[in-house]
Write an enzyme that holds these catalytic residues in place. Structure first.
Site, PDB file in Angstrom:
ATOM      1  N   ARG A  13       0.766  -1.026  -0.007  1.00 30.57           N
ATOM      2  CA  ARG A  13       0.010  -0.204   0.132  1.00 30.57           C
ATOM      3  C   ARG A  13       0.702   1.155  -0.104  1.00 30.57           C
ATOM      4  NH1 ARG A  13      -4.409   0.339   4.423  1.00 30.57           N
ATOM      5  NH2 ARG A  13      -2.616   0.773   5.661  1.00 30.57           N
ATOM      6  N   ASP A  48       1.039  -3.071  12.170  1.00 19.88           N
ATOM      7  CA  ASP A  48       1.436  -3.435  10.907  1.00 19.88           C
ATOM      8  C   ASP A  48       1.839  -5.138  10.903  1.00 19.88           C
ATOM      9  OD1 ASP A  48       3.197  -4.069   8.651  1.00 19.88           O
ATOM     10  OD2 ASP A  48       2.971  -1.924   8.478  1.00 19.88           O
TER      11      ASP A  48
HETATM   12  C1  PRP Z   1      -0.796  -4.655   4.461  1.00 24.47           C
HETATM   13  C2  PRP Z   1      -1.609  -5.920   4.698  1.00 24.47           C
HETATM   14  C3  PRP Z   1      -2.504  -6.103   3.373  1.00 24.47           C
HETATM   15  C4  PRP Z   1      -2.544  -4.598   3.339  1.00 24.47           C
HETATM   16  C5  PRP Z   1      -4.226  -4.334   3.679  1.00 24.47           C
HETATM   17  O1  PRP Z   1       0.333  -4.785   3.622  1.00 24.47           O
HETATM   18  O2  PRP Z   1      -0.560  -7.251   4.772  1.00 24.47           O
HETATM   19  O3  PRP Z   1      -1.622  -6.400   2.292  1.00 24.47           O
HETATM   20  O4  PRP Z   1      -1.621  -3.751   4.107  1.00 24.47           O
HETATM   21  O5  PRP Z   1      -4.535  -3.007   3.630  1.00 24.47           O
HETATM   22  P1  PRP Z   1      -5.518  -2.580   2.309  1.00 24.47           P
HETATM   23  O6  PRP Z   1      -6.716  -3.356   2.604  1.00 24.47           O
HETATM   24  O7  PRP Z   1      -5.836  -1.376   2.762  1.00 24.47           O
HETATM   25  O8  PRP Z   1      -4.907  -2.640   1.102  1.00 24.47           O
HETATM   26  P2  PRP Z   1       1.534  -3.683   3.306  1.00 24.47           P
HETATM   27  O9  PRP Z   1       0.965  -2.820   2.335  1.00 24.47           O
HETATM   28  O10 PRP Z   1       1.819  -3.080   4.753  1.00 24.47           O
HETATM   29  O11 PRP Z   1       2.476  -4.433   2.898  1.00 24.47           O
HETATM   30  P3  PRP Z   1       3.603  -5.390   3.585  1.00 24.47           P
HETATM   31  O12 PRP Z   1       2.818  -6.857   3.890  1.00 24.47           O
HETATM   32  O13 PRP Z   1       4.745  -5.954   2.580  1.00 24.47           O
HETATM   33  O14 PRP Z   1       4.125  -4.991   5.201  1.00 24.47           O
HETATM   34  N1  URA Z   2      -2.125  -3.265   7.073  1.00 22.62           N
HETATM   35  C1  URA Z   2      -1.608  -3.756   8.282  1.00 22.62           C
HETATM   36  O1  URA Z   2      -0.332  -4.334   8.302  1.00 22.62           O
HETATM   37  N2  URA Z   2      -2.156  -3.220   9.165  1.00 22.62           N
HETATM   38  C2  URA Z   2      -3.389  -2.796   9.347  1.00 22.62           C
HETATM   39  O2  URA Z   2      -3.711  -2.441  10.452  1.00 22.62           O
HETATM   40  C3  URA Z   2      -3.929  -2.246   8.086  1.00 22.62           C
HETATM   41  C4  URA Z   2      -3.311  -2.588   6.827  1.00 22.62           C
END
Ligand code: PRP
Ligand code: URA
Length: 209
Positions: free
Chosen positions: A104, A200
């Site tokens: 994201r 996160d």
């Molecule tokens: C997080 C999570 C999802 C996403 C959810 O990933 O694991 O993939 O955010 O958010 P959304 O429903 O608003 O799209 P992130 O983008 O933080 O990446 P990462 O898993 O590499 O940390």
């Molecule tokens: N992605 C995460 O990892 N945590 C949240 O709460 C939302 C998006």
């Protein structure tokens, strides 16, 4: 809520409560995410079709029962979805694993795809897309789009914690995709984090913050 299943088995609730707590260390967090994913898939697969096969035990001939449905591919959304894969493979060791990389944009919250490697026969398989967090739903919608574009027709989405905003977005964009959650939380905060949530997920699994 149509096509939304909250899997609130007491073991799932107990483990989820452990990972929500901010002081749970990385190793334990990682272990619990896998355990919850396995328990969720155990619950989801309760009604899988089985077929009879003839077998021979050391004692006699008999009839056994084996799973008859489509073959499975697990598709984690990188990074955090990776944390759920081993727990599912422990139950279904023959499943294939595809990968979709999406992050994201922290300001716009828009999903950005950076990687995709999926089995060639994905159209013939049942697809389990896995990601611990369903926040705005943007990442999951992008992942579902990516597998459908390659011919997948039978897709399920498995997340640990969902926000109402994400659930509504999935129902709107992909009403044919059943959604499985361990918990439906209250809301998103102004930074797009799930409240109460667990923070996160990627950073907590991989210890990057
Ligand atoms: C997080 C999570 C999802 C996403 C959810 O990933 O694991 O993939 O955010 O958010 P959304 O429903 O608003 O799209 P992130 O983008 O933080 O990446 P990462 O898993 O590499 O940390
Ligand atoms: N992605 C995460 O990892 N945590 C949240 O709460 C939302 C998006």
């Amino acid at each position: 809520m149509e096509n939304v299943h909250i899997l609130s088995h007491p073991l799932i609730q107990h483990k989820l409560t452990q990972i929500r707590q901010k002081d749970t260390p990385t190793g334990q967090f990682r272990q619990l995410i896998n355990e919850i994913a396995g328990l969720m898939v155990y619950e989801m697969t309760r009604d899988l079709p089985v077929k009879d096969i003839p077998i021979e035990t050391p004692v006699t001939k008999a009839t056994g029962h084996v799973i008859a449905g489509k073959k499975l591919v697990i598709v984690p959304i990188l990074r955090a979805g990776l944390g759920m894969v081993d727990g599912i493979l422990q139950l279904i060791p023959t499943a294939r694993v595809g990968h979709i990389g999406i992050f994201r944009n922290e300001e716009t919250l828009m999903p950005q795809e950076y990687f995709a490697k999926l089995p060639n026969d994905i159209a013939q398989r049942e697809v389990y897309i896995v990601d611990p967090m369903l926040a705005t739903g943007g990442s999951a919608i992008a992942a579902i789009n990516a597998v459908k574009k390659r011919g997948a027709t039978q897709v399920k989405l498995i997340c640990l914690v969902g926000a109402p905003e994400g659930v509504a977005a999935i129902q709107q964009a992909h009403p044919d995709v059943p959604l499985y959650l361990a918990a439906l939380d209250e809301k998103l905060n102004e930074h797009g984090y799930i409240v109460p949530g667990l923070g996160d997920a990627g950073d907590r699994i991989f210890g990057t913050k």
